[in-house]
Design a protein around this motif. Structure first.
Motif, PDB file in Angstrom:
ATOM      1  N   LEU A  75       0.775  -1.328   0.061  1.00 59.37           N
ATOM      2  CA  LEU A  75      -0.012  -0.176  -0.046  1.00 59.37           C
ATOM      3  C   LEU A  75       0.816   1.233   0.131  1.00 59.37           C
ATOM      4  N   ASN A  76       2.039   1.191   0.230  1.00 53.80           N
ATOM      5  CA  ASN A  76       2.979   2.366   0.114  1.00 53.80           C
ATOM      6  C   ASN A  76       2.612   3.308   1.023  1.00 53.80           C
ATOM      7  N   LEU A  77       2.485   3.099   2.332  1.00 49.63           N
ATOM      8  CA  LEU A  77       1.852   3.972   3.362  1.00 49.63           C
ATOM      9  C   LEU A  77       2.891   5.225   3.663  1.00 49.63           C
ATOM     10  N   HIS A  78       2.406   6.415   3.996  1.00 50.51           N
ATOM     11  CA  HIS A  78       2.972   7.277   4.508  1.00 50.51           C
ATOM     12  C   HIS A  78       2.731   7.206   6.091  1.00 50.51           C
TER      13      HIS A  78
ATOM     14  N   ASN B  28      -4.354   4.369  12.021  1.00 51.11           N
ATOM     15  CA  ASN B  28      -3.969   3.409  10.754  1.00 51.11           C
ATOM     16  C   ASN B  28      -4.640   2.230  10.882  1.00 51.11           C
ATOM     17  N   ILE B  29      -5.395   1.500   9.960  1.00 48.30           N
ATOM     18  CA  ILE B  29      -6.235   0.404  10.111  1.00 48.30           C
ATOM     19  C   ILE B  29      -5.276  -0.783  10.382  1.00 48.30           C
ATOM     20  N   ALA B  83      -9.269  -3.742  -0.357  1.00 46.77           N
ATOM     21  CA  ALA B  83     -10.439  -3.085  -0.952  1.00 46.77           C
ATOM     22  C   ALA B  83     -10.597  -1.789  -0.336  1.00 46.77           C
ATOM     23  N   LEU B  84     -10.550  -1.496   0.640  1.00 48.20           N
ATOM     24  CA  LEU B  84     -10.798  -0.017   1.270  1.00 48.20           C
ATOM     25  C   LEU B  84      -9.588   0.827   0.485  1.00 48.20           C
ATOM     26  N   HIS B  85      -8.457   0.594   0.433  1.00 48.31           N
ATOM     27  CA  HIS B  85      -7.264   1.236  -0.035  1.00 48.31           C
ATOM     28  C   HIS B  85      -7.694   1.599  -1.528  1.00 48.31           C
ATOM     29  N   THR B  90      -6.831   5.627   0.854  1.00 49.02           N
ATOM     30  CA  THR B  90      -6.362   6.165   2.292  1.00 49.02           C
ATOM     31  C   THR B  90      -6.730   4.686   3.105  1.00 49.02           C
ATOM     32  N   ILE B  91      -5.941   4.650   4.134  1.00 48.90           N
ATOM     33  CA  ILE B  91      -6.544   3.684   5.294  1.00 48.90           C
ATOM     34  C   ILE B  91      -6.494   4.313   6.547  1.00 48.90           C
TER      35      ILE B  91
END
Lengths: 171, 101
Positions: A75-78, B28-29, B83-85, B90-91
Motif C-alpha cells: 500500500l506504500n503508506l506514509h 492507521n487500520i 479493498a478499502l485502500h 487511504t487507510i
C-alpha cells in the motif's frame, strides 16, 4: 531460574507490546510485534508447551507477520503523524480495565503463594499428548477450524479481487 | 522455584491493556489490526499458563484453535484493507464514515 527466564520474557513482551502501539511507522510496529511473538514462544517453552511454541513461530511469525509486512509494502503508506483524538472513549474503556488490573495485582499480593508441584513431563511428549487430545476429544472443532480456514481463504480472494466488482458494475 | 500463575495473568493483563489502548488511539487500520493481534496473544498467554497450572491440555488445544481463527481474521482483514485502500486511496479510519450515523 524459572523466575529469571519469566522476568526476561515478560519484560521484553511488555516493552515490545508498548512499542507496537507507540511507534508511528507501521513497519516498525510489525517488526516489534515479530520480536514479541518470538518471546511469547519462549514463554510457551518455559510453560512446557513446546508444540505451541513451534506453531506460534511458524504461523504468527512466519505467515501472519509476513502478510502484514507484505500489505504495508504493497500500500506504500506514509506514516501517520497523529494519534486518534478519541481520548474520552479511551478513558471510558481503560479506566475500568485499569481498576481491574489493580485489583488483580492487589489480590495476587494478598494471596499466599501456593506451591504447585512441578509437572513431570518429558520434552517430546507434549506434541504426542496434544495430537491425541486433538483427534479424539476435539475432533469436531478441528474439522470446523478447517472449514473456517476454507471460508476465510475464499473470502479473502473475493474481497481482494478487482475483477469481480468491476465486471458486476459494468454488467 | 516455579513462577506463580498470577504473574502470567498480570503480564497478560498488561499486554491486553496495551492492545486495547492501541485499538482506540491509532488511526492507521493496519496498526489497529496489529493491536488486535496483541490482545489475541494476551489471551493465549493466559490459556497456556492456566493449562500448565491445572495440568489440563484443553487450554493448549484452545490456543491452537485461536491461532487458526487469528490466521483467518488476518487474511480477511487485510483483504478488506486492500479493498478499502482501492476505494478511497487511504487507510486512515477517520476517512471512513459510511457506516456511522
Amino acid at each position: 531460574m524459572d523466575q529469571l527466564f519469566f522476568g526476561y520474557f515478560a519484560g521484553v513482551i511488555a516493552i515490545t507490546a508498548l512499542l507496537v502501539v507507540a511507534l508511528r511507522n507501521p513497519v516498525y510496529s510489525a517488526l516489534s510485534l515479530l520480536v514479541m511473538f518470538f518471546h511469547v514462544a519462549g514463554l510457551y517453552v518455559t510453560l512446557h508447551a513446546e508444540f505451541l511454541a513451534a506453531v506460534q513461530i511458524i504461523v504468527y511469525a512466519g505467515a501472519i507477520l509476513v502478510l502484514y509486512l507484505f500489505v504495508v509494502m504493497l500500500l506504500n503508506l506514509h506514516r501517520d503523524d497523529r494519534y486518534h483524538s478519541q481520548w474520552r472513549t479511551v478513558a471510558f474503556v481503560c479506566v475500568p480495565l485499569f481498576i481491574e488490573f489493580m485489583v488483580l495485582i492487589g489480590g495476587s499480593i494478598a494471596a499466599a503463594p501456593q506451591s504447585v508441584a512441578p509437572v513431570e513431563t518429558g520434552s517430546g511428549e507434549n506434541t504426542l499428548a496434544i495430537g491425541e487430545v486433538l483427534f479424539s476429544t476435539y475432533l469436531f472443532p478441528f474439522e470446523v477450524a478447517s472449514l473456517i480456514l476454507l471460508v476465510a481463504m475464499i473470502g479473502a480472494i473475493i474481497l481482494a479481487k478487482r475483477d469481480v466488482g468491476d465486471a458486476r458494475s459494468e454488467g | 522455584m516455579t513462577v506463580p500463575v498470577t504473574y502470567y495473568v498480570i503480564l497478560s493483563a498488561v499486554v491486553f491493556l496495551t492492545g486495547m489502548v492501541g485499538v482506540l488511539i491509532r488511526r492507521n487500520i493496519i496498526a489497529i489490526l496489529l493491536s488486535v493481534e496483541l490482545m489475541l496473544n494476551a489471551t493465549n498467554i493466559n490459556f497456556v499458563a492456566f493449562s500448565e497450572h491445572l495440568h489440563d491440555l484443553g487450554g493448549q488445544v484452545f490456543v491452537f484453535f485461536a491461532l487458526t481463527v487469528a490466521a483467518a481474521e488476518v487474511a480477511v482483514g487485510l483483504a478488506i484493507i486492500i479493498a478499502l485502500h482501492r476505494a478511497k486511496d487511504t487507510i486512515n479510519v477517520e476517512e471512513f464514515s459510511l457506516l456511522k450515523w
